[in-house]
Motif scaffolding. Structure first.
Motif, PDB file in Angstrom:
ATOM      1  N   PRO A  11       0.116 -31.080 -28.283  1.00  0.00           N
ATOM      2  CA  PRO A  11      -0.256 -30.603 -26.943  1.00  0.00           C
ATOM      3  C   PRO A  11       0.907 -29.872 -26.271  1.00  0.00           C
ATOM      4  O   PRO A  11       1.367 -30.223 -25.169  1.00  0.00           O
ATOM      5  N   LEU A  12       1.407 -28.836 -26.940  1.00  0.00           N
ATOM      6  CA  LEU A  12       2.553 -28.057 -26.452  1.00  0.00           C
ATOM      7  C   LEU A  12       2.163 -27.267 -25.204  1.00  0.00           C
ATOM      8  O   LEU A  12       1.008 -26.851 -25.058  1.00  0.00           O
ATOM      9  N   ARG A  13       3.114 -27.075 -24.311  1.00  0.00           N
ATOM     10  CA  ARG A  13       2.870 -26.218 -23.147  1.00  0.00           C
ATOM     11  C   ARG A  13       2.369 -24.860 -23.601  1.00  0.00           C
ATOM     12  O   ARG A  13       2.911 -24.272 -24.542  1.00  0.00           O
ATOM     13  N   SER A  14       1.372 -24.344 -22.917  1.00  0.00           N
ATOM     14  CA  SER A  14       0.758 -23.074 -23.336  1.00  0.00           C
ATOM     15  C   SER A  14       1.744 -21.922 -23.292  1.00  0.00           C
ATOM     16  O   SER A  14       1.678 -21.010 -24.126  1.00  0.00           O
ATOM     17  N   ASP A  15       2.697 -21.941 -22.343  1.00  0.00           N
ATOM     18  CA  ASP A  15       3.642 -20.833 -22.236  1.00  0.00           C
ATOM     19  C   ASP A  15       4.702 -20.856 -23.329  1.00  0.00           C
ATOM     20  O   ASP A  15       5.457 -19.895 -23.487  1.00  0.00           O
ATOM     21  N   LEU A  16       4.763 -21.964 -24.103  1.00  0.00           N
ATOM     22  CA  LEU A  16       5.712 -22.035 -25.213  1.00  0.00           C
ATOM     23  C   LEU A  16       5.065 -21.695 -26.556  1.00  0.00           C
ATOM     24  O   LEU A  16       5.770 -21.484 -27.544  1.00  0.00           O
ATOM     25  N   ARG A  17       3.751 -21.639 -26.585  1.00  0.00           N
ATOM     26  CA  ARG A  17       3.073 -21.322 -27.846  1.00  0.00           C
ATOM     27  C   ARG A  17       3.400 -19.891 -28.277  1.00  0.00           C
ATOM     28  O   ARG A  17       3.362 -18.964 -27.485  1.00  0.00           O
ATOM     29  N   GLY A  18       3.733 -19.753 -29.536  1.00  0.00           N
ATOM     30  CA  GLY A  18       4.063 -18.441 -30.069  1.00  0.00           C
ATOM     31  C   GLY A  18       5.503 -18.027 -29.876  1.00  0.00           C
ATOM     32  O   GLY A  18       5.927 -16.988 -30.402  1.00  0.00           O
ATOM     33  N   GLN A  19       6.272 -18.812 -29.124  1.00  0.00           N
ATOM     34  CA  GLN A  19       7.675 -18.485 -28.911  1.00  0.00           C
ATOM     35  C   GLN A  19       8.517 -18.920 -30.119  1.00  0.00           C
ATOM     36  O   GLN A  19       8.143 -19.826 -30.855  1.00  0.00           O
ATOM     37  N   LYS A  20       9.659 -18.279 -30.285  1.00  0.00           N
ATOM     38  CA  LYS A  20      10.570 -18.619 -31.369  1.00  0.00           C
ATOM     39  C   LYS A  20      11.879 -19.154 -30.800  1.00  0.00           C
ATOM     40  O   LYS A  20      12.365 -18.650 -29.791  1.00  0.00           O
ATOM     41  N   PRO A  21      12.471 -20.168 -31.441  1.00  0.00           N
ATOM     42  CA  PRO A  21      13.750 -20.695 -30.962  1.00  0.00           C
ATOM     43  C   PRO A  21      14.887 -19.736 -31.285  1.00  0.00           C
ATOM     44  O   PRO A  21      14.722 -18.789 -32.066  1.00  0.00           O
ATOM     45  N   THR A 127      14.867 -19.132 -19.582  1.00  0.00           N
ATOM     46  CA  THR A 127      13.931 -18.911 -18.481  1.00  0.00           C
ATOM     47  C   THR A 127      12.574 -19.529 -18.774  1.00  0.00           C
ATOM     48  O   THR A 127      12.024 -20.289 -17.968  1.00  0.00           O
ATOM     49  N   ARG A 128      12.044 -19.237 -19.947  1.00  0.00           N
ATOM     50  CA  ARG A 128      10.727 -19.764 -20.303  1.00  0.00           C
ATOM     51  C   ARG A 128      10.772 -21.280 -20.467  1.00  0.00           C
ATOM     52  O   ARG A 128       9.794 -21.973 -20.179  1.00  0.00           O
ATOM     53  N   GLY A 129      11.905 -21.786 -20.940  1.00  0.00           N
ATOM     54  CA  GLY A 129      12.036 -23.223 -21.097  1.00  0.00           C
ATOM     55  C   GLY A 129      11.958 -23.970 -19.776  1.00  0.00           C
ATOM     56  O   GLY A 129      11.588 -25.152 -19.752  1.00  0.00           O
ATOM     57  N   THR A 130      12.299 -23.315 -18.672  1.00  0.00           N
ATOM     58  CA  THR A 130      12.201 -23.947 -17.358  1.00  0.00           C
ATOM     59  C   THR A 130      10.876 -23.634 -16.677  1.00  0.00           C
ATOM     60  O   THR A 130      10.675 -24.011 -15.522  1.00  0.00           O
ATOM     61  N   GLY A 131       9.984 -22.933 -17.382  1.00  0.00           N
ATOM     62  CA  GLY A 131       8.663 -22.640 -16.830  1.00  0.00           C
ATOM     63  C   GLY A 131       8.589 -21.390 -15.990  1.00  0.00           C
ATOM     64  O   GLY A 131       7.538 -21.091 -15.404  1.00  0.00           O
ATOM     65  N   ALA A 132       9.674 -20.642 -15.904  1.00  0.00           N
ATOM     66  CA  ALA A 132       9.674 -19.390 -15.151  1.00  0.00           C
ATOM     67  C   ALA A 132       9.266 -18.233 -16.058  1.00  0.00           C
ATOM     68  O   ALA A 132       9.231 -18.359 -17.281  1.00  0.00           O
TER      69      ALA A 132
END
Length: 363
Positions: A11-21, A127-132
């Motif tokens: 149940p990953l946050r939707s804004d993190l789906r598809g992102q790469k580390p 930025t994305r990791g903090t939800g912005a």
């Protein structure tokens, strides 16, 4: 719930789906010049003092460390100068955590952070990791920025946090104080000037630290990873208005800097002139890289850092692989027909240049 076999099953946050580390390659090659480390070892006399300081800290390691890392903040204030005091200093486990604290305090869900691409790849990730949301501005073809153009882009985007990499990574491009001042005046948000590579700039160049008085929303961040050869210790820091430092206390984890980290960093700062003695040699190798790359038919960009971005590469992926096969690791930063190489020791620089010459991959 069934067996978890991949990220898609969580149940990953939707804004993190598809992102790469963050994904800089790590490989045990003889010459690693891909992540802009200082490839010179810590001088013996400094290493001895650091070990002694860590040994003393170990005697009390059963207790929590100084939550305010008072001695270390005083050390950073003294090192930076410009009349700074410890209440204007913050530090964390690498400059990435310092920047994350800024984003946690001033960005987050429903807010935006802005930077001029191409720039440091961790800005959008943090930025994305903090939800912005991340908003990317643009640079001229030579990666420079003008005061008016940069200010207009920032005013149009109206971000909550602006990142200015000075000099810029991965291009090495200098950034004038006039651009920083213009951007600051164009926004009501926080303006972060990332001076991770400032020690490699010309000696007479003025730091953004000189702009801090009267600008309570300005942040100037630094790191010990580059000029101080301290990448493995993970210590970054920033200078800002005391009120902004108070804001960062709201988001930091308790006792986030270990007693051992504080002891090691404070000891290294006591030897700042010795540690920074490597900078001149690194700058000499950087300039040698640029001159030789130009002679080999490539297009090196101006750099005030410890690396050189060079264009004119016919096939960057193939060139990277051929260098890898020869025991040389550099960085493909995703800019078409470009590669980036760190200025290493004289022997490492020679090894890279000889290997590149044997490939003859200039477009």
């Amino acid at each position: 719930m069934g067996r978890v076999t991949s990220l898609d099953d969580l149940p990953l946050r939707s804004d993190l789906r598809g992102q790469k580390p963050y994904g800089a390659p790590q490989a045990p090659l003889p010459v690693a010049l891909n992540v802009n480390e200082n490839t010179h070892p810590v001088p013996g006399e400094v290493a001895d003092d650091i070990l002694d300081s860590i040994s003393l800290a170990l005697r009390d390691v059963n207790r929590y460390p100084d939550r305010e890392f008072t001695e270390l903040r005083e050390g950073f204030a003294e090192y930076l100068g410009h009349g700074l005091t410890r209440d204007q200093i913050w530090a964390a486990n690498g400059s990435n955590e310092v920047l994350q604290h800024v984003l946690q305090a001033f960005a987050g869900p429903g807010r935006t952070a802005f930077g001029f691409g191409p720039t440091y790849s961790m800005y959008p990730l943090l930025t994305r990791g903090t939800g912005a949301a991340w908003v990317a501005g643009t640079r001229a073809h030579d990666y420079t920025l003008t005061p008016a153009g940069a200010a207009q882009q920032v005013a149009d985007a109206a971000p909550d946090v602006v990142f200015l990499c000075a000099p810029n990574n991965p291009t090495g491009t200098p950034l004038g104080l006039d651009v920083i001042a213009a951007v600051y005046d164009a926004t009501d948000g926080i303006v972060v000037v990332d001076e991770a590579y400032f020690e490699f700039a010309p000696r007479d160049e003025r730091s953004a630290l000189t702009l801090l008085p009267g600008r309570e929303r300005l942040v100037v961040s630094r790191t010990m990873s580059k000029a101080f050869a301290f990448a493995g210790a993970r210590v970054g820091y920033l200078a800002a208005d005391p009120a902004l430092i108070d804001a960062l206390r709201l988001v930091r984890l308790p006792y986030h800097l270990s007693a051992l980290t504080q002891a090691a960093a404070s000891a290294a700062l006591r030897h700042a002139p010795v540690m920074l003695g490597m900078v001149d040699e690194i700058v000499a190798q950087r300039d040698r890289l640029a001159a030789t790359l130009d002679a080999l038919g490539y297009e090196p960009h101006e750099s005030w850092t410890n690396f050189v971005l060079f264009g004119g590469v016919g096939d960057p992926a193939e060139t990277w692989q051929q260098l890898y096969d020869r025991g040389i690791l550099i960085r493909d930063v995703g800019i078409p027909h470009h590669l980036r190489v760190t200025a290493g020791t004289e022997d490492e620089t020679t090894a890279f240049l000889e290997a590149l010459a044997s490939i003859d991959s200039a477009a």
